[in-house]
Scaffold this active site. Structure first.
Site, PDB file in Angstrom:
ATOM      1  N   GLY A  46      -9.741  -3.512  28.239  1.00 15.83           N
ATOM      2  CA  GLY A  46      -9.745  -3.879  26.823  1.00 15.83           C
ATOM      3  C   GLY A  46     -11.130  -3.651  26.262  1.00 15.83           C
ATOM      4  CD  GLN A  51     -16.647  -5.727  24.677  1.00 16.43           C
ATOM      5  OE1 GLN A  51     -15.464  -5.502  24.449  1.00 16.43           O
ATOM      6  NE2 GLN A  51     -17.121  -5.823  25.914  1.00 16.43           N
ATOM      7  CB  CYS A  91     -17.303  -9.144  30.037  1.00 15.50           C
ATOM      8  SG  CYS A  91     -17.562  -8.680  28.305  1.00 15.50           S
ATOM      9  CG  LEU A  92     -16.349  -2.894  29.992  1.00 13.55           C
ATOM     10  CD1 LEU A  92     -15.619  -1.958  29.039  1.00 13.55           C
ATOM     11  CD2 LEU A  92     -16.710  -2.176  31.286  1.00 13.55           C
ATOM     12  CG  HIS A 133     -12.277 -10.998  27.712  1.00 12.93           C
ATOM     13  ND1 HIS A 133     -13.011 -11.419  28.806  1.00 12.93           N
ATOM     14  CD2 HIS A 133     -12.971  -9.965  27.178  1.00 12.93           C
ATOM     15  CE1 HIS A 133     -14.112 -10.674  28.905  1.00 12.93           C
ATOM     16  NE2 HIS A 133     -14.109  -9.779  27.928  1.00 12.93           N
ATOM     17  CD  GLU A 134     -11.144  -7.214  25.060  1.00 13.48           C
ATOM     18  OE1 GLU A 134     -12.244  -7.230  24.478  1.00 13.48           O
ATOM     19  OE2 GLU A 134     -11.029  -6.909  26.254  1.00 13.48           O
ATOM     20  CG  HIS A 137     -15.751  -9.529  23.229  1.00 15.29           C
ATOM     21  ND1 HIS A 137     -17.057  -9.715  23.651  1.00 15.29           N
ATOM     22  CD2 HIS A 137     -15.076  -9.087  24.326  1.00 15.29           C
ATOM     23  CE1 HIS A 137     -17.147  -9.401  24.946  1.00 15.29           C
ATOM     24  NE2 HIS A 137     -15.956  -9.023  25.379  1.00 15.29           N
TER      25      HIS A 137
HETATM   26  O1  GNR Z   1     -12.332  -4.447  31.788  1.00 13.14           O
HETATM   27  C1  GNR Z   1     -12.227  -5.676  31.652  1.00 13.14           C
HETATM   28  N1  GNR Z   1     -11.624  -6.399  32.619  1.00 13.14           N
HETATM   29  C2  GNR Z   1     -11.279  -7.718  32.468  1.00 13.14           C
HETATM   30  C3  GNR Z   1     -10.904  -8.425  33.606  1.00 13.14           C
HETATM   31  C4  GNR Z   1     -10.525  -9.737  33.515  1.00 13.14           C
HETATM   32  C5  GNR Z   1     -10.507 -10.372  32.296  1.00 13.14           C
HETATM   33  C6  GNR Z   1     -10.897  -9.698  31.153  1.00 13.14           C
HETATM   34  C7  GNR Z   1     -11.275  -8.372  31.241  1.00 13.14           C
HETATM   35  S1  GNR Z   1     -11.727  -7.513  29.803  1.00 13.14           S
HETATM   36  C8  GNR Z   1     -12.820  -6.335  30.469  1.00 13.14           C
HETATM   37  C9  GNR Z   1     -13.264  -5.342  29.404  1.00 13.14           C
HETATM   38  C10 GNR Z   1     -14.059  -6.085  28.362  1.00 13.14           C
HETATM   39  O2  GNR Z   1     -15.174  -6.500  28.522  1.00 13.14           O
HETATM   40  N2  GNR Z   1     -13.438  -6.345  27.249  1.00 13.14           N
HETATM   41  O3  GNR Z   1     -14.052  -7.061  26.309  1.00 13.14           O
HETATM   42 NI    NI Z   2     -15.480  -8.313  27.337  1.00 14.94          NI
END
Ligand code: GNR
Ligand code: NI
Length: 177
Positions: A46, A51, A91-92, A133-134, A137
Site C-alpha cells: 500500500g 508518503q 512501513c516504507l 495503516h494508509e 498516513h
Molecule cells: O508494504 C507495506 N507492508 C505492510 C505490512 C504490514 C502492515 C502494513 C503495511 S503497509 C506497507 C507499505 C506502507 O508503508 N504503506 O504506507
Molecule cells: Ni506506511
C-alpha cells in the site's frame, strides 16, 4: 508515470493532515499512477499520497500475491468496523522496523475512484490492516506512534544509524570523465 521519493520518519512532512480531493482531473489520475509505480517498485502492499509529499486524501493498495490487483481509494472513510486483529506491521517510511499493532478485523469503506464515482467495499484481514495503516498516513499518523515513546526513540536512533552506514558504504557514483 514517475517514481517518487518516499519521505522517512521522523520527517515532519509525514505529520501533515491531507486535504479532501475536490477536483477529479488528469493531475489526480497521474498522482494515482505515480503511487502505483512507487508502491510496486518499493514492493509495498500500500502507499498513501502523504508518503510522497502530496497532502491529499489518496491511497493505493495491492495485497495480492501476484501484484496485479491495484486499488485506489480517494477520500476514503471507514463507515463501519468490527472485531480486532494484531498484525506485525512495517512501513516504507520506517524502513526495516516491524512492530505489532492492533486494528479492526473487518471494515466497511466508502471512497471515490479517480473519475469521482463513489463505491463501498468491505475489507478484512491484511486488506483491512493495510487500509487502516494508509488512512493513518493521511491523518499524519505512523504505526510507530502506537509504540511507547521510549521504543519510538529507539526506532529514530536505529534509522539514523542505518542512514549513516548507508552513506558510508554506498558512495555516490562519480562522473565517468
Ligand atoms: O508494504 C507495506 N507492508 C505492510 C505490512 C504490514 C502492515 C502494513 C503495511 S503497509 C506497507 C507499505 C506502507 O508503508 N504503506 O504506507
Ligand atoms: Ni506506511
Amino acid at each position: 508515470m514517475a517514481l517518487r521519493e518516499i519521505l522517512e520518519f521522523p520527517d515532519p512532512r509525514l505529520r501533515t493532515v491531507a486535504s479532501v480531493v475536490e477536483t477529479f482531473d488528469e493531475e489526480l489520475a497521474k498522482l494515482v499512477e505515480d503511487l502505483y509505480e512507487t508502491m510496486y517498485e518499493e514492493q509495498g502492499i500500500g502507499l498513501a499520497a502523504t508518503q510522497i509529499n502530496v497532502h491529499q486524501r489518496v491511497l493505493v493498495l495491492d495485497t495480492s500475491e501476484q501484484r496485479n490487483q491495484p486499488r485506489a481509494f480517494i477520500n476514503p472513510e471507514i463507515i463501519q468496523q468490527d472485531g480486532s486483529q494484531t498484525y506485525e506491521e512495517g512501513c516504507l517510511s520506517v524502513p526495516g522496523i516491524y512492530a505489532k499493532v492492533d486494528r479492526a478485523e473487518t471494515i466497511r469503506v466508502r471512497a471515490q475512484r479517480a473519475d469521482g464515482s463513489s463505491f463501498e467495499t468491505e475489507l478484512d484481514g491484511l486488506d483491512a490492516v493495510c487500509l487502516q495503516h494508509e488512512m493513518d498516513h493521511l491523518a499524519g499518523k505512523l504505526f510507530v506512534d502506537y509504540l511507547s515513546p521510549l521504543k519510538r526513540n529507539m526506532v529514530r536512533k536505529r534509522l539514523a544509524k542505518a542512514r549513516r552506514h548507508a552513506r558510508q558504504e554506498d558512495p555516490q557514483p562519480t562522473a565517468a570523465e
